[in-house]
Design an enzyme around this catalytic site. Structure first.
Site, short mmCIF file in Angstrom:
data_model
loop_
_atom_site.label_atom_id
_atom_site.label_comp_id
_atom_site.label_asym_id
_atom_site.label_seq_id
_atom_site.Cartn_x
_atom_site.Cartn_y
_atom_site.Cartn_z
N CYS A 86 0.81 -1.22 0.00
CA CYS A 86 0.00 0.00 0.00
C CYS A 86 0.85 1.27 0.00
O CYS A 86 0.45 2.28 -0.58
CB CYS A 86 -0.97 0.00 1.17
N CYS A 121 5.97 43.24 2.92
CA CYS A 121 5.64 43.52 4.31
C CYS A 121 4.38 42.74 4.69
O CYS A 121 3.40 42.73 3.93
CB CYS A 121 5.42 45.02 4.50
N CYS A 156 1.35 45.68 5.29
CA CYS A 156 0.79 46.55 4.25
C CYS A 156 1.00 46.02 2.84
O CYS A 156 0.42 46.55 1.89
CB CYS A 156 1.37 47.96 4.37
N CYS A 202 12.25 40.50 11.56
CA CYS A 202 12.39 40.40 13.00
C CYS A 202 11.97 39.00 13.45
O CYS A 202 10.78 38.69 13.45
CB CYS A 202 11.56 41.46 13.71
N CYS A 215 9.63 38.75 16.60
CA CYS A 215 8.19 38.91 16.42
C CYS A 215 7.50 37.58 16.11
O CYS A 215 6.27 37.49 16.19
CB CYS A 215 7.89 39.89 15.28
N CYS A 219 8.05 46.59 6.01
CA CYS A 219 8.63 47.76 5.37
C CYS A 219 9.14 48.67 6.49
O CYS A 219 8.89 48.44 7.67
CB CYS A 219 7.59 48.49 4.52
N HIS A 231 7.68 48.15 16.35
CA HIS A 231 8.70 48.07 17.39
C HIS A 231 8.71 49.28 18.33
O HIS A 231 9.59 49.40 19.20
CB HIS A 231 10.07 47.86 16.76
N HIS A 262 -1.88 1.30 7.37
CA HIS A 262 -2.36 1.17 5.99
C HIS A 262 -2.40 2.56 5.34
O HIS A 262 -3.02 3.48 5.86
CB HIS A 262 -3.75 0.54 5.96
#
Length: 762
Positions: A413, A595, A598, A606, A609, A624, A632, A677
């Site tokens: 199988c 980004c 946006c 980063c 993050c 961006c 940040h 299986h």
């Protein structure tokens, strides 16, 4: 043999230039197959392998490009040669090694002794000493009984170190490695049609009384006389009866006859005929049979079935001959060679040469319609490229139903599901089917193309015997000793096919710490700090890459992902949501990125993050400049350390670039496992309901000829769950999910993605 004891053997083709590694080119070494597969499954770069050299029990890390793979049988033959340099020489020349692999007992040969070649017959093939140290193998030698005027010139009576290995008269035996053994080839002679020979011919022509003293064995060509006719045939068997040796012959007229040994002349004694005129044309079969036609012939033991692999003229023979590769269960007499010339390739004792006019269409298929027969021939035409994958609009007509897909048999199988997933509705790995490969692996490629992929795509069904044939070939060629009986993992089979046999360029190039690693599959691993509960495949891939510090060095044409689970039972997640598309833009090591907030060109990344709850479900964190500054400035992220993204050399400044287009891969198949299986799901069209489910052993109680009944079914219910929100899906009780949807969401083992450029429905 236990699967853990299976070894993979290599010959060192270049002396390692490493200190503390004193081993020469030509030495044989090995590695446990399980250890080799384990290294591959961990996506390690196989630039080096920890091998054990013969005569040692310690690992030596040798470069992969200094090693050539050999089968266990080849390693044993090579190990019989004492000097490393001589062993490498005979390995590189190759022809003698290939010939030795096909030698059997009772084969007439010549053997070299003290610079002279003596005539004899092979009486023994095997080891003459036991392995030393912890070596798993020892050299294979040929025990030869000397014949004729060469009797008495040997050093033994068939014993070695007082151990009897075969029996012969004193000083009539010799043990030798394959490098000193050559098969004898009978050269054709010319005789007139009647049995009155000119004196000049009598001087060189052997009489039947002389010829019958030459040893006969199965497969030898012979000449005999019937009235005034000189006839030819092939020895099918020898038997002793009432003190006489009888020869059972399959004649070139497809008759079975039995004659006394002294009535048979070894070799083809051809009638003297004028040279053919230039206008003579090659014989054409009246039924239009050609290379790769399925045919039936009458052998001395009854009807036999096979496939025409070659058509043409043979040295010293009249008329047009066909070279057949016989089916399993029928024994031939060669591996595609005739009188030391190779005309096609097949497994040892599976080849047979017969007159083309002796072939007729396979009677087992004469009840089929002309269209089906024509389709079958087209599937197997020589040099043909793979048939096109089954398009979405053809799936219902060609694939849905019982006895559809690939028929399962004896733990197959994993292979059935993997092959169905890769080739039924996708062409992403079709290069495997027509790329150049090693001569010894050509039968595997032929079986994969002619017996599996093309029938699957043209008829929607592959018989279980063809899968078993592929498994037997993998086993007989030494890739694994348990392929015909044991269950394997799909990634083990796929890695063997892609890497070890067809040497396909790695599908995946991973970048880590500035170094690029190659792999064929990617195993998703997660650290203990993840917060995923009901993940998508996209989430799993991104988290795995982040925790391992990986990037994609390039966009893969095919991406094979193994889900995070341990063995066949423990699953890290109760459900995984299939991602119909994988966005890999942010996983690439080079190129501009967008980004995450946006959509503009990203300038910073980063990794801190990544674990932030706000962003934990959106993948790698690239921003961006504007968004990075805003993100940040939050008090909880002041400690983060974003880094500038590195664009490839030659790109313009980031401020002048537009946001890049997204790189995506599309899902085309999923392999699932439950209670050992394997089954598979195929995404064959653009709609969320365009799914089919394949089980090669759907009906294990309604077996046909010992094989299970496979089934392919449409499963549009999968689409109902794909459009649910994560909260709705989390509340679904697996046993209450409709149809087979539970298998896809709860039992996923491997996801297969392809580049959108390979899509059949875009």
């Amino acid at each position: 043999m236990d699967a853990c004891d299976v070894k993979m053997y290599y010959i060192i083709i270049e002396k390692p230039g490493l200190p503390m590694v004193s081993v020469n080119a030509g030495h044989i070494c090995y590695i446990q197959e399980s250890r080799y597969m384990s290294r591959l499954s961990r996506s390690e770069s196989l630039e080096e392998l920890p091998v054990i050299c013969m005569g040692s029990n310690l690992d030596k890390f040798l470069k992969v490009n200094h090693l050539n793979s050999v089968t266990a049988k080849e390693a044993e033959l090579l190990q019989a040669i004492e000097e490393d340099s001589e062993r490498l020489k005979w390995y590189l020349e190759r022809d003698a090694l290939d010939t030795a692999l096909g030698l059997t007992k009772d084969t007439p040969v010549t053997v070299e002794l003290d610079g002279k070649w003596l005539r004899g017959i092979v009486r023994y093939i095997g080891r003459i000493t036991e392995p030393k140290h912890t070596d798993p193998i020892v050299g294979t030698f040929f025990g030869i009984e000397l014949q004729g005027e060469d009797k008495g010139k040997g050093p033994t009576d068939g014993t070695y170190l007082s151990k009897p290995l075969f029996s012969c008269k004193k000083d009539c035996g010799i043990f030798a490695p394959f490098s000193r053994v050559k098969p004898m080839v009978s050269k054709p002679k010319l005789v007139s049609k009647c049995l009155t020979f000119p004196a000049a011919q009598l001087a060189t022509q052997p009489s039947p009384q002389q010829a019958h003293h030459q040893p006969l064995s199965t497969g030898d060509r012979v000449t005999f006389f019937k009235g005034e006719d000189t006839l030819h045939g092939m020895v099918m068997d020898l038997e002793e009866k009432e003190g006489r040796t009888l020869v059972i012959i399959s004649t070139d007229r497809d008759e079975k006859i039995t004659l006394p040994l002294d009535s048979v002349i070894k070799g083809d004694l051809l009638e003297h005929e004028p040279e053919p005129m230039e206008s003579d044309k090659e014989e054409v079969h009246p039924l239009g049979l050609g290379v790769d036609s399925l045919v039936e012939v009458t052998l001395g033991i009854g009807p036999g079935y096979g496939t025409i692999r070659w058509i043409g003229t043979l040295p010293g023979q009249k008329g047009t001959y066909a070279g057949l590769e016989l089916e399993d269960g029928y024994t031939g007499v060669s591996n595609g060679t005739f009188k030391d010339h190779r005309f096609f390739r097949c497994l040892p004792r599976r080849g047979l040469f017969v007159k083309l006019l002796s072939c007729r269409p396979d009677s087992r298929f004469q009840g089929a319609s002309a269209n089906v027969l024509q389709e079958r021939e087209e599937v197997r035409s020589p040099g043909v490229l793979p048939s096109s994958p089954i398009a979405s609009e053809q799936v219902e007509r060609m694939l849905i139903g019982r006895m559809k897909g690939i028929q399962g048999h004896i733990n197959s199988c994993y292979m059935d599901s993997a092959l169905f997933s890769l080739f039924s509705c996708s062409s992403v790995l079709d290069s495997l089917l027509f790329k150049s490969t090693k001569p010894r692996d050509a039968p595997i490629q032929s079986t994969l193309l002619h017996d599996i992929v093309n029938p699957l795509r043209s008829k929607g069904f592959v018989e279980g015997r063809h899968i078993m044939k592929l498994r037997q070939q993998l086993q007989e060629l030494g890739y694994c000793h348990t392929f015909t009986t044991e269950e394997k993992d799909p990634e083990e089979f796929l890695t063997l096919i892609m890497h070890h046999i067809f040497c396909l360029d790695p599908l995946l190039k991973l970048s880590a710490g500035g170094k690029v690693q190659d792999s064929y599959c990617y195993q998703i691993f997660l650290d203990n700090n993840h917060s995923l509960v009901l993940p998508t495949v996209q989430h799993l891939l991104e988290h795995s890459f982040h925790s391992a510090g990986l990037k994609l060095a390039e966009v893969p044409s095919c991406l094979i992902l193994q889900m995070p689970r341990f063995g066949k039972k423990f699953k890290m997640f109760q459900k995984i949501i299939p991602s119909l598309e994988l966005d890999i833009t942010d996983l690439l090591s080079e190129g501009p990125q967008q980004c995450v907030l946006c959509g503009q060109l990203a300038y910073e990344e980063c990794v801190d993050c990544f674990r932030d709850p706000v962003f934990s479900r959106t993948g790698f964190k690239v921003f961006c400049r504007t968004c990075s500054s805003q993100v940040h400035s939050h008090p909880e992220r002041l400690s983060h350390s974003p880094s500038t993204l590195q664009l490839p050399e030659g790109y313009p400044a980031p401020t002048t670039l537009r946001a890049p287009s997204r790189e995506r891969l599309e899902l085309f198949a999923v392999l699932c496992i439950e209670t050992s299986h394997y089954v598979s799901f195929i995404k064959h069209g653009p709609n969320s309901t365009d799914w089919i489910f394949f089980d090669s052993m759907a009906d294990r109680h309604g077996e046909r000829d010992g094989f299970n009944i496979p089934q392919v079914q449409a499963c549009p219910e999968v689409g109902l769950y794909l459009v649910m929100s994560p909260a709705e899906l989390a509340n679904q009780v697996p046993r209450d999910m409709k149809g087979v949807a539970k298998r896809l969401f709860c039992d996923a083992y491997m996801y297969l993605y392809q580049s959108t450029s390979m899509s059949l429905y875009r």
